[in-house]
Write a protein that holds these residues in place. Sequence first.
Motif, PDB file in Angstrom:
ATOM      1  N   THR A   1     119.018  18.042 108.762  1.00 15.82           N
ATOM      2  CA  THR A   1     118.104  17.658 109.840  1.00 15.82           C
ATOM      3  C   THR A   1     117.294  18.835 110.364  1.00 15.82           C
ATOM      4  O   THR A   1     116.131  18.675 110.741  1.00 15.82           O
ATOM      5  N   GLU A   2     117.894  20.041 110.402  1.00 13.37           N
ATOM      6  CA  GLU A   2     117.214  21.193 110.982  1.00 13.37           C
ATOM      7  C   GLU A   2     116.870  22.270 109.955  1.00 13.37           C
ATOM      8  O   GLU A   2     115.948  23.047 110.168  1.00 13.37           O
ATOM      9  N   SER A   3     117.628  22.361 108.876  1.00 11.13           N
ATOM     10  CA  SER A   3     117.448  23.446 107.907  1.00 11.13           C
ATOM     11  C   SER A   3     117.590  22.901 106.495  1.00 11.13           C
ATOM     12  O   SER A   3     118.409  22.009 106.248  1.00 11.13           O
ATOM     13  N   ASP A   4     116.780  23.422 105.583  1.00 12.38           N
ATOM     14  CA  ASP A   4     116.885  23.041 104.170  1.00 12.38           C
ATOM     15  C   ASP A   4     117.531  24.163 103.360  1.00 12.38           C
ATOM     16  O   ASP A   4     117.200  24.382 102.188  1.00 12.38           O
ATOM     17  N   LEU A   5     118.464  24.881 103.986  1.00 11.73           N
ATOM     18  CA  LEU A   5     119.065  26.049 103.348  1.00 11.73           C
ATOM     19  C   LEU A   5     119.769  25.685 102.041  1.00 11.73           C
ATOM     20  O   LEU A   5     119.629  26.395 101.034  1.00 11.73           O
ATOM     21  N   LEU A   6     120.542  24.595 102.022  1.00  7.99           N
ATOM     22  CA  LEU A   6     121.249  24.220 100.807  1.00  7.99           C
ATOM     23  C   LEU A   6     120.281  23.941  99.666  1.00  7.99           C
ATOM     24  O   LEU A   6     120.521  24.320  98.509  1.00  7.99           O
ATOM     25  N   LEU A   7     119.180  23.290  99.983  1.00 10.46           N
ATOM     26  CA  LEU A   7     118.171  23.008  98.966  1.00 10.46           C
ATOM     27  C   LEU A   7     117.548  24.299  98.451  1.00 10.46           C
ATOM     28  O   LEU A   7     117.319  24.459  97.246  1.00 10.46           O
ATOM     29  N   GLN A   8     117.295  25.255  99.357  1.00  2.00           N
ATOM     30  CA  GLN A   8     116.774  26.552  98.941  1.00  2.00           C
ATOM     31  C   GLN A   8     117.746  27.278  98.014  1.00  2.00           C
ATOM     32  O   GLN A   8     117.347  27.860  97.003  1.00  2.00           O
ATOM     33  N   LEU A   9     119.019  27.242  98.371  1.00  2.00           N
ATOM     34  CA  LEU A   9     120.013  27.956  97.580  1.00  2.00           C
ATOM     35  C   LEU A   9     120.117  27.388  96.165  1.00  2.00           C
ATOM     36  O   LEU A   9     120.215  28.134  95.183  1.00  2.00           O
ATOM     37  N   ILE A  10     120.086  26.070  96.040  1.00  2.00           N
ATOM     38  CA  ILE A  10     120.207  25.457  94.718  1.00  2.00           C
ATOM     39  C   ILE A  10     118.984  25.769  93.864  1.00  2.00           C
ATOM     40  O   ILE A  10     119.084  26.008  92.656  1.00  2.00           O
TER      41      ILE A  10
ATOM     42  N   PRO B   1     122.043  33.876 112.288  1.00  2.00           N
ATOM     43  CA  PRO B   1     121.427  35.007 111.588  1.00  2.00           C
ATOM     44  C   PRO B   1     121.643  34.943 110.078  1.00  2.00           C
ATOM     45  O   PRO B   1     120.783  35.370 109.311  1.00  2.00           O
ATOM     46  N   MET B   2     122.793  34.426 109.661  1.00  2.00           N
ATOM     47  CA  MET B   2     123.035  34.287 108.223  1.00  2.00           C
ATOM     48  C   MET B   2     121.993  33.374 107.584  1.00  2.00           C
ATOM     49  O   MET B   2     121.451  33.674 106.514  1.00  2.00           O
ATOM     50  N   GLU B   3     121.696  32.231 108.210  1.00  2.00           N
ATOM     51  CA  GLU B   3     120.711  31.291 107.670  1.00  2.00           C
ATOM     52  C   GLU B   3     119.344  31.950 107.520  1.00  2.00           C
ATOM     53  O   GLU B   3     118.679  31.811 106.481  1.00  2.00           O
TER      54      GLU B   3
ATOM     55  N   ILE C   1     119.382  34.604 104.622  1.00  2.00           N
ATOM     56  CA  ILE C   1     119.447  34.000 103.292  1.00  2.00           C
ATOM     57  C   ILE C   1     118.158  33.259 102.973  1.00  2.00           C
ATOM     58  O   ILE C   1     117.625  33.343 101.857  1.00  2.00           O
ATOM     59  N   SER C   2     117.650  32.508 103.934  1.00  2.00           N
ATOM     60  CA  SER C   2     116.415  31.762 103.697  1.00  2.00           C
ATOM     61  C   SER C   2     115.271  32.708 103.357  1.00  2.00           C
ATOM     62  O   SER C   2     114.483  32.454 102.437  1.00  2.00           O
ATOM     63  N   TYR C   3     115.177  33.826 104.093  1.00  2.00           N
ATOM     64  CA  TYR C   3     114.119  34.802 103.828  1.00  2.00           C
ATOM     65  C   TYR C   3     114.290  35.409 102.447  1.00  2.00           C
ATOM     66  O   TYR C   3     113.325  35.528 101.672  1.00  2.00           O
ATOM     67  N   LEU C   4     115.498  35.801 102.099  1.00  2.00           N
ATOM     68  CA  LEU C   4     115.720  36.440 100.803  1.00  2.00           C
ATOM     69  C   LEU C   4     115.533  35.456  99.647  1.00  2.00           C
ATOM     70  O   LEU C   4     115.077  35.851  98.564  1.00  2.00           O
ATOM     71  N   CYS C   5     115.856  34.192  99.850  1.00  2.00           N
ATOM     72  CA  CYS C   5     115.585  33.193  98.812  1.00  2.00           C
ATOM     73  C   CYS C   5     114.088  33.079  98.554  1.00  2.00           C
ATOM     74  O   CYS C   5     113.641  33.017  97.397  1.00  2.00           O
ATOM     75  N   SER C   6     113.304  33.064  99.626  1.00  2.00           N
ATOM     76  CA  SER C   6     111.847  33.017  99.469  1.00  2.00           C
ATOM     77  C   SER C   6     111.341  34.274  98.780  1.00  2.00           C
ATOM     78  O   SER C   6     110.443  34.217  97.936  1.00  2.00           O
ATOM     79  N   TRP C   7     111.927  35.417  99.126  1.00  2.00           N
ATOM     80  CA  TRP C   7     111.526  36.681  98.497  1.00  2.00           C
ATOM     81  C   TRP C   7     111.812  36.647  96.999  1.00  2.00           C
ATOM     82  O   TRP C   7     110.992  37.076  96.187  1.00  2.00           O
ATOM     83  N   LEU C   8     112.976  36.114  96.621  1.00  2.00           N
ATOM     84  CA  LEU C   8     113.321  36.030  95.204  1.00  2.00           C
ATOM     85  C   LEU C   8     112.376  35.107  94.445  1.00  2.00           C
ATOM     86  O   LEU C   8     111.994  35.384  93.300  1.00  2.00           O
ATOM     87  N   MET C   9     111.991  34.014  95.065  1.00  2.00           N
ATOM     88  CA  MET C   9     111.107  33.071  94.393  1.00  2.00           C
ATOM     89  C   MET C   9     109.712  33.647  94.208  1.00  2.00           C
ATOM     90  O   MET C   9     109.017  33.304  93.242  1.00  2.00           O
ATOM     91  N   CYS C  10     109.296  34.534  95.108  1.00  2.00           N
ATOM     92  CA  CYS C  10     107.969  35.123  94.998  1.00  2.00           C
ATOM     93  C   CYS C  10     107.928  36.278  94.003  1.00  2.00           C
ATOM     94  O   CYS C  10     106.870  36.584  93.449  1.00  2.00           O
ATOM     95  N   MET C  11     109.047  36.925  93.805  1.00  2.00           N
ATOM     96  CA  MET C  11     109.077  38.065  92.904  1.00  2.00           C
ATOM     97  C   MET C  11     108.963  37.606  91.462  1.00  2.00           C
ATOM     98  O   MET C  11     109.568  36.626  91.054  1.00  2.00           O
ATOM     99  N   LYS C  12     108.190  38.353  90.683  1.00  3.67           N
ATOM    100  CA  LYS C  12     108.047  38.046  89.277  1.00  3.67           C
ATOM    101  C   LYS C  12     109.256  38.555  88.510  1.00  3.67           C
ATOM    102  O   LYS C  12     109.858  39.566  88.856  1.00  3.67           O
ATOM    103  N   LYS C  13     109.599  37.845  87.425  1.00  7.08           N
ATOM    104  CA  LYS C  13     110.722  38.250  86.598  1.00  7.08           C
ATOM    105  C   LYS C  13     110.428  39.601  85.962  1.00  7.08           C
ATOM    106  O   LYS C  13     109.313  39.859  85.511  1.00  7.08           O
ATOM    107  N   GLY C  14     111.454  40.444  85.916  1.00  3.83           N
ATOM    108  CA  GLY C  14     111.292  41.774  85.347  1.00  3.83           C
ATOM    109  C   GLY C  14     110.833  42.813  86.333  1.00  3.83           C
ATOM    110  O   GLY C  14     110.777  43.997  86.011  1.00  3.83           O
ATOM    111  N   CYS C  15     110.510  42.394  87.554  1.00  2.00           N
ATOM    112  CA  CYS C  15     110.038  43.329  88.584  1.00  2.00           C
ATOM    113  C   CYS C  15     111.189  43.643  89.537  1.00  2.00           C
ATOM    114  O   CYS C  15     111.914  42.744  89.972  1.00  2.00           O
ATOM    115  N   CYS C  16     111.349  44.924  89.855  1.00  2.00           N
ATOM    116  CA  CYS C  16     112.347  45.357  90.833  1.00  2.00           C
ATOM    117  C   CYS C  16     113.737  44.820  90.469  1.00  2.00           C
ATOM    118  O   CYS C  16     114.395  44.134  91.271  1.00  2.00           O
TER     119      CYS C  16
END
Length: 693
Positions: A249-258, A191-193, A196-211
């Motif tokens: 092999t199964e998740s790119d979580l570390l790449l998303q986090l960086i 569940p942690m993965e 975090i993966s969902y919230l990383c995607s959410w952050l990347m989609c959000m424009k700077k200065g918004c929310c």
Amino acid sequence: MAAEEVCMAPSLSGVEGTDTIHLEQRSNDSSAATENQQQCTPVPAPIKATACTYTPEDLEGLPELAVRLLTAWRPLLERINAGCSAPPAYEHLAEATAVVDSVAKELAKDVELRQQIAQTPYMWESLRTALIFTRNHLFCVFGVGKTGVACPKRAERAVDLATAHFQLVRNLCAQVRSNQQDAWEQGFYEPMEEIISYLCSWLMCMKKGCCINMRERVAKCVSMGTQMLANMMTGNPDVQDKLWPRYFTESDLLLQLINTADVHQLTYVLICILNCTMMCRDRCMYVIGTAIGRDLLKVLLDKAEQLATVNCNAFDYVYAIFRNMIELDMTPNIMHALCHGRDPNRKHVLFQQHITYLRLLDGLIDAQPHCDSHDHSPPSVMPIDLGIDTLVLLVVVLRKTVDAVRRNLEEVKDLTVINEAPRSVFGLDLEGIALLLHCIGRVASELGPDAKIKLMNAHLGKSLIDLMHFLNSVQPRSTIKTLPPTRQNVSSQSSSHASTPTASSPTPPSTPPMVAQQEPTQSPFFMLKCDVIKIISNLSYEAKEVQDAFRLFGGVEAVLSQCAIDDDNPFIKEQSILALRNLLDGNPANQALVASLRPQGIEPSSQRILAEANLSARVDDATGKVRVGPAASDTRSLPPVNFSQHRATSRIESQDTRPASRVESLDTDESVDGDDYVAEMTRQGARVVEIEL
């Protein structure tokens, strides 16, 4: 309630680049909700947790902190056991968040308390169920509507609940290996993965200065989840061996986090990577041998380039990650991994990631303690031992890069572009050659005879001599460059015309205009010859077989030809003399070769400089000495010449700022012995241009 329980996530492809990514209060109109839901992409279905039920009587006699946790979780567990992801009331959700956060802070203070809580009945099963509820509820809140949330307050509460649980697991696992093992067996990472993966995607989609407020909460949640993952694995090789392969092999979580984390939050990701790869070649191979790992490797090098100018600890951890892999002798693997997927017939050999890695390697080598037989104190920096495979790889890369530079130079029609825009011709290959030469030269001084012979067998010696010949052809020796104009020069020129006013200038200016001083254009091959000479010197030191090999390659003559002043290669004369000493030391064959050499003529550039002073030089056929006399076209005797004037006309530079004395006149009826002339000019403080053999 049906609208609240929809587990939908915003489509990243649908919302990217739009202006609707923000938090707002939405109406409960079902038709509007349905319309918005059609523009969303479903996230994975809610995870079904194993039922975990207990009564208040079951909690009697348990530790006080455990009772608080289990009591706060009861409403959440009841809802998820009933198949519903929404809490029964706001106060239950707020209370659970506050209790979990409070207990987590208590656990941070006491290791024994962590062990005691972990042994409490119902604890691990209830914590897993609470994490699953947190995951499902967060997706429910964020997934309604194209803007990504149905209610900003509910979104904040969902994120805060996730943050509190991540903090709890993080502190439970700190320095308690049994808790790390239990956390892995319970699958807390799943569940942690997803969160975090969902919230990383959410952050990347959000424009700077918004929310801004929401972004800060989400970033904190991602950071806490990263710390939870790091504490689950740190210091526990068993858990590391089970979890580490998953992220390649199964998740790119570390790449998303960086890619998502800012400069300060990036530190936690780097700590996790460093702890898992420290002194473990097998886990390092996942970074090099998998597609996700190679992408991660390139991103780390890109981050290193960016972080080098930022005042933070993140760069130190990137440096430590690569230092660890260098110490494991993985430089060949890294250099090959950076080339994976590239065109083998590409025009340039090296890319920016190669250059960044070579800079890290160069800095690491340069930071090593120098050998000093008189200093017995322990070194401040632990030395590294580069394997012979790494050095051979550097030699191979050097050969290929030099060949690429030579090919690209042959295609250039306008040679002026080389100095004006060298990267347009050579890419980053010239920078790579300089770094490779510096790394090899620094390490060569510490090598034993056997290692030196292995490098010579890898064609290092021949490559160096070929490179020297190439540099001689593209970068002729530059003795003394024309000095740019300064205020003093302009003043002396203006003073000669001050008494002759013209019609356009009725009165001479009282102060001469200031002319900006411009530095001469630096050659793109600057200092490369010096680096080659240093390697030859270090390799031939007390290594007779290497000395013999350089003699066969023409290395002795190549070094002799550099025993002259060259503005594009400062101190190359002194370095060449040292290299010549190392080539001749204890080697009669090399000494005999030098003794057999005879002067063949005067180097053209030296003749041009002497001509400016109305002098010329020739080789005496009888004695083999170089003799300097007046130019053939000038039959007058030379008057006594003041040294300062002589400097301006003959362009012989002075290294002494004191007023110079006068030089005695030269008799025009007989030639001046070149040795006497050099000695006299040296006595006057001048740097005489040496004559090449």
